[in-house]
Scaffold this active site. Structure first.
Site, PDB file in Angstrom:
ATOM      1  N   LYS A  47     -26.817  17.960  -8.507  1.00  0.00           N
ATOM      2  CA  LYS A  47     -27.020  16.705  -9.224  1.00  0.00           C
ATOM      3  C   LYS A  47     -28.379  16.592  -9.914  1.00  0.00           C
ATOM      4  O   LYS A  47     -28.574  15.703 -10.725  1.00  0.00           O
ATOM      5  CB  LYS A  47     -26.789  15.513  -8.294  1.00  0.00           C
ATOM      6  CG  LYS A  47     -25.401  15.416  -7.708  1.00  0.00           C
ATOM      7  CD  LYS A  47     -24.249  15.384  -8.702  1.00  0.00           C
ATOM      8  CE  LYS A  47     -24.346  14.343  -9.769  1.00  0.00           C
ATOM      9  NZ  LYS A  47     -23.005  13.883 -10.235  1.00  0.00           N
TER      10      LYS A  47
HETATM   11  N1  PMP Z   1     -20.818  18.017  -3.978  1.00  0.00           N
HETATM   12  C1  PMP Z   1     -21.804  17.185  -3.599  1.00  0.00           C
HETATM   13  C2  PMP Z   1     -22.457  17.401  -2.267  1.00  0.00           C
HETATM   14  C3  PMP Z   1     -22.185  16.126  -4.443  1.00  0.00           C
HETATM   15  O1  PMP Z   1     -23.161  15.288  -4.052  1.00  0.00           O
HETATM   16  C4  PMP Z   1     -21.545  15.955  -5.683  1.00  0.00           C
HETATM   17  C5  PMP Z   1     -21.953  14.823  -6.577  1.00  0.00           C
HETATM   18  N2  PMP Z   1     -21.297  13.616  -6.408  1.00  0.00           N
HETATM   19  C6  PMP Z   1     -20.492  16.822  -6.020  1.00  0.00           C
HETATM   20  C7  PMP Z   1     -20.185  17.867  -5.151  1.00  0.00           C
HETATM   21  C8  PMP Z   1     -19.641  16.649  -7.267  1.00  0.00           C
HETATM   22  O2  PMP Z   1     -20.299  16.751  -8.467  1.00  0.00           O
HETATM   23  P1  PMP Z   1     -19.867  15.900  -9.738  1.00  0.00           P
HETATM   24  O3  PMP Z   1     -20.418  14.507  -9.546  1.00  0.00           O
HETATM   25  O4  PMP Z   1     -20.486  16.603 -10.885  1.00  0.00           O
HETATM   26  O5  PMP Z   1     -18.383  15.847  -9.821  1.00  0.00           O
END
Ligand code: PMP
Length: 339
Positions: A47
């Site tokens: 992130k």
């Molecule tokens: N894994 C973790 C541990 C996360 O914090 C996030 C972010 N919400 C994601 C995966 C997924 O990423 P995205 O928000 O880009 O879909």
């Protein structure tokens, strides 16, 4: 030996993460499976990329002025990324987070100087949901912008320009498939759009945890969920702005037990300490490789995302009492809780 040149500033540490060939998953699938080491970002998660691009976009639009405040609702990792970037650029940070997320994330946010507001977890339609609470706080705070990671496409743009380009280069322009789970959807949509620009034949697969609605949506056109998951940061119930027109070709649904099994194996056999969304992604990559083989692709080359560090979950995934309370298998090398 080639070593990277020095970074001009701390923000340049975000992105350009290493890619690692994962031995166990590759052997299991008879494929070459690669993990993008997003835990190597300064905030230890994928992130950081979205946080940086959202803040740069707000500056470029003139929405964020010197000394301003960035407000966001987050499961934690986006908040950590925003706090780091905001510190580096002289902004304040206010983070709204559901109170069922790991204690490590809350402690980290406070340590980074973010103002932390926790709210009880509730459904998205409830005005007290963390996302709506963060929007209201941004509206009420002078000089504040709302990062709005779910619907702000500056999130996925970071992956179109950054993550996808890096993967394309790191994999020598030979990729058969990519998969990951969705929280905001920024990663799957952004990497999907970016990779298809290089090679439209690359298969993009969504890997969904139980309790999320996207698997049914992409399989049958209906937003419907079943079961549940303890994975943090993934599991979406709607088509966010970042998921609009995401080029998803196929989809898998992975149970927590299967994801945890890969978390355990990657730790014990390959020395990687990861969170559960990474384990679910790796299980998805194995499933995608098998599907590609069934379609006749020889020894497929598949990439996925290792989203964050397991050090963020010592009180949950790596805590036998917590696992037992959730009815999940306890890693067999951990001391058992007293009966
Ligand atoms: N894994 C973790 C541990 C996360 O914090 C996030 C972010 N919400 C994601 C995966 C997924 O990423 P995205 O928000 O880009 O879909």
């Amino acid at each position: 030996m080639t070593v990277p040149p020095p970074c001009p500033d701390t923000l340049a540490l975000i992105g350009n993460t290493p890619l690692v060939h994962l031995k166990g998953p590759s052997e299991a699938a008879g494929a070459d499976i690669f993990g993008k080491c997003e835990f190597a970002n300064p905030g230890a998660s994928v992130k950081d990329r979205a946080a940086l691009n959202i803040i740069r976009d707000a500056e470029a639009r003139g929405a964020l002025q010197p000394g301003g405040t960035v407000v966001e609702g987050t499961a934690g990792n986006t908040g950590i990324g925003i706090a780091l970037v905001a510190n580096a650029l002289g902004y304040r940070t206010i983070i709204v987070m559901p109170d069922n997320q790991s204690a490590e994330k809350m402690a980290t946010l406070r340590a980074l100087g973010a103002q932390l507001v926790t709210v009880p977890p509730t459904k998205f339609a409830d005005p007290n949901h963390f996302v709506h609470t963060s929007r209201r706080l941004a509206e009420q705070t002078p000089g504040a912008v709302w990062a709005n990671q779910f619907d702000n496409q500056a999130n996925r743009a970071a992956h179109i320009e950054g993550t996808a380009t890096e993967l394309w280069q790191q994999m020598d322009h030979r990729i058969d498939g990519f998969t990951c789970a969705a929280g905001t959807g920024g990663t799957i949509a952004g990497v999907g759009i970016g990779l298809k620009r290089y090679d439209p034949a690359i298969t993009i697969a969504l890997t969904d945890p139980h309790g999320a609605a996207l698997y049914e949506y992409y399989a049958h056109g209906e937003l419907r969920s079943e079961g549940n998951s303890v994975a943090e940061g993934i599991g979406q119930g709607r088509i966010t702005g970042n998921l609009q027109d995401a080029p998803i070709d196929t989809q898998f649904r992975i149970a927590d037990e299967e994801g945890l099994d890969w978390v355990a194996r990657l730790l014990r056999e390959e020395g990687l300490c990861l969170g559960l969304s990474s384990g679910i992604n790796v299980a998805g990559a194995v499933a995608l490789a098998s599907e590609l083989k069934a379609r006749g692709v020889e020894r497929p080359r598949v990439a996925t995302i290792l989203c964050d560090t397991g050090f963020r979950y010592l009180s949950t995934l790596y805590n036998p009492a917590w696992l037992a309370e959730k009815g999940l298998p306890v890693f067999d090398w951990l001391p058992r809780p007293e009966e």
